[in-house]
Design a protein around this motif. Structure first.
Motif, short mmCIF file in Angstrom:
data_model
loop_
_atom_site.label_atom_id
_atom_site.label_comp_id
_atom_site.label_asym_id
_atom_site.label_seq_id
_atom_site.Cartn_x
_atom_site.Cartn_y
_atom_site.Cartn_z
N TYR A 35 -14.25 88.88 69.42
CA TYR A 35 -14.41 87.48 69.76
C TYR A 35 -15.88 87.11 69.67
O TYR A 35 -16.76 87.93 69.93
N PRO A 43 -14.14 82.27 74.70
CA PRO A 43 -14.21 83.19 73.56
C PRO A 43 -13.37 82.67 72.39
O PRO A 43 -12.29 82.13 72.58
N LEU A 45 -11.57 83.87 68.88
CA LEU A 45 -11.12 85.06 68.15
C LEU A 45 -11.60 85.02 66.70
O LEU A 45 -11.41 84.03 66.00
N LEU A 90 -17.70 89.78 71.90
CA LEU A 90 -16.85 90.52 72.82
C LEU A 90 -15.80 91.30 72.05
O LEU A 90 -15.15 90.78 71.15
N LYS A 96 0.08 96.62 71.94
CA LYS A 96 1.13 95.73 71.48
C LYS A 96 2.45 96.49 71.45
O LYS A 96 2.50 97.65 71.09
N GLY A 99 6.36 94.01 75.17
CA GLY A 99 6.26 92.79 75.97
C GLY A 99 4.87 92.25 76.14
O GLY A 99 4.10 92.17 75.24
N LYS A 100 4.54 91.89 77.34
CA LYS A 100 3.39 91.03 77.65
C LYS A 100 2.10 91.81 77.67
O LYS A 100 1.61 92.17 78.72
N GLU A 101 1.53 92.05 76.50
CA GLU A 101 0.34 92.89 76.48
C GLU A 101 -0.84 92.16 77.09
O GLU A 101 -1.02 90.95 76.91
N THR A 102 -1.63 92.90 77.84
CA THR A 102 -2.81 92.39 78.50
C THR A 102 -4.03 92.85 77.73
O THR A 102 -4.08 94.00 77.28
N GLN A 103 -4.99 91.96 77.56
CA GLN A 103 -6.22 92.32 76.86
C GLN A 103 -7.30 92.72 77.85
O GLN A 103 -7.48 92.06 78.88
N TYR A 104 -8.00 93.79 77.50
CA TYR A 104 -9.11 94.27 78.30
C TYR A 104 -10.39 94.13 77.49
O TYR A 104 -10.46 94.59 76.36
N PHE A 105 -11.39 93.50 78.10
CA PHE A 105 -12.62 93.19 77.39
C PHE A 105 -13.72 94.20 77.71
O PHE A 105 -13.80 94.75 78.81
N GLY A 106 -14.58 94.37 76.73
CA GLY A 106 -15.82 95.11 76.94
C GLY A 106 -16.87 94.19 77.54
O GLY A 106 -16.63 92.99 77.70
N SER B 31 3.35 84.65 78.66
CA SER B 31 2.59 85.25 79.75
C SER B 31 1.24 84.54 79.84
O SER B 31 0.80 83.91 78.87
N GLN B 33 -2.82 84.96 81.62
CA GLN B 33 -3.79 85.83 82.30
C GLN B 33 -4.95 85.00 82.82
O GLN B 33 -5.33 84.00 82.22
N TYR B 35 -9.00 85.46 83.99
CA TYR B 35 -10.16 86.32 83.92
C TYR B 35 -11.31 85.67 84.69
O TYR B 35 -11.39 84.44 84.79
N PRO B 43 -15.36 89.15 80.08
CA PRO B 43 -14.34 88.71 81.05
C PRO B 43 -13.64 89.91 81.69
O PRO B 43 -13.32 90.87 81.01
N THR B 48 -2.17 89.10 85.54
CA THR B 48 -1.27 88.64 84.48
C THR B 48 0.02 88.15 85.15
O THR B 48 0.57 88.85 86.01
N GLU B 95 5.25 86.56 72.29
CA GLU B 95 4.83 87.96 72.29
C GLU B 95 4.21 88.28 70.93
O GLU B 95 4.62 87.76 69.90
N ASN B 96 3.22 89.15 70.97
CA ASN B 96 2.56 89.62 69.76
C ASN B 96 1.84 88.52 68.99
O ASN B 96 1.71 88.58 67.77
#
Lengths: 114, 111
Positions: A35, A43, A45, A90, A96, A99-106, B31, B33, B35, B43, B48, B95-96
């Motif tokens: 990002y 952010p 993408l 970022l 993936k 289901g509901k994937e969560t994103q984790y940022f650096g 979904s 989220q 942050y 972030p 979630t 999703e995705n």
């Protein structure tokens, strides 16, 4: 325990001089994202990798490229940085599937272009 | 067109006050989220939510996902200076699919 690591945290480059930002992850996630975030904005993408499949956003300039040599690492290459490319970059990861994937940022790399 | 509208854009309050931040859309999200981002950092995921009507609590923070999964709110009770930061809501339309971000709410809690 660091999960998404970005190096360097601060990068200074010159106008037109290629620069590479790096990201690594210990989560073994199959998706990695890059990002761009400018001051006081959300952010934006640029692109993402789903395993080895590269997905570019339609409005990402050709000046931005990415490489993902393996699951853990992903690089952002800016071929000829302009003053407008100064921003926070970022990296994020997600898993993936299921289901509901969560994103984790650096923590981000702040790029300054002189 | 901004798919996720956050309000207010800026909020400055005194320590100990309560506040609510809103994230609204005309689209349904699979979904959502929340942050929190501090200056110079990435972030950090707070929560979630995936089920319409879901309420999640994280200490003094309460998150709610609307019944129709089109909106969400974040309520902070007895705000502290450590709550200062940029609060971002973001969601997946399906999703995705890539995460869609709101523009954020910049919160400042003054001691």
């Amino acid at each position: 325990d660091a999960m998404v690591i970005q190096n360097p945290r601060y990068q200074v480059t010159q106008f037109g001089k290629p620069v590479t930002l790096s990201c690594s992850q210990t989560l073994n996630h199959n998706v990695m994202y890059w990002y761009q975030q400018k001051s006081s904005q959300a952010p934006k993408l640029l692109f993402h990798y789903y395993d080895k499949d590269f997905n570019n956003e339609a409005d990402t300039p050709d000046n931005f490229q990415s490489r993902r040599p393996n699951t853990s690492f992903c690089f952002l290459d800016i071929r000829s940085p302009g003053l407008g490319d100064a921003a926070m970059y970022l990296c994020a990861t997600s898993q993936k599937g299921g289901g509901k994937e969560t994103q984790y940022f650096g923590p981000g790399t702040r790029l300054l272009v002189l | 067109t901004q798919l996720l509208e956050q309000s207010p854009q800026f909020l400055s309050i005194q320590e100990g006050e309560n506040l609510t931040v809103y994230c609204n859309s005309s689209s349904v999200f699979s979904s959502l989220q929340w942050y929190r981002q501090e200056p110079g950092e990435g972030p950090v995921l707070l929560v979630t939510v995936v089920t319409g009507g879901e309420v999640k609590k994280l200490k003094r923070l309460t998150f709610q996902f609307g019944d129709a999964r089109k909106d969400s709110s974040l309520h902070i009770t007895a705000a502290q200076p450590g709550d200062t930061g940029l609060y971002l809501c973001a969601g997946h339309l399906k999703e995705n699919t890539p995460l869609v971000f709101g523009k954020g709410t910049r919160l400042s809690v003054i001691a």
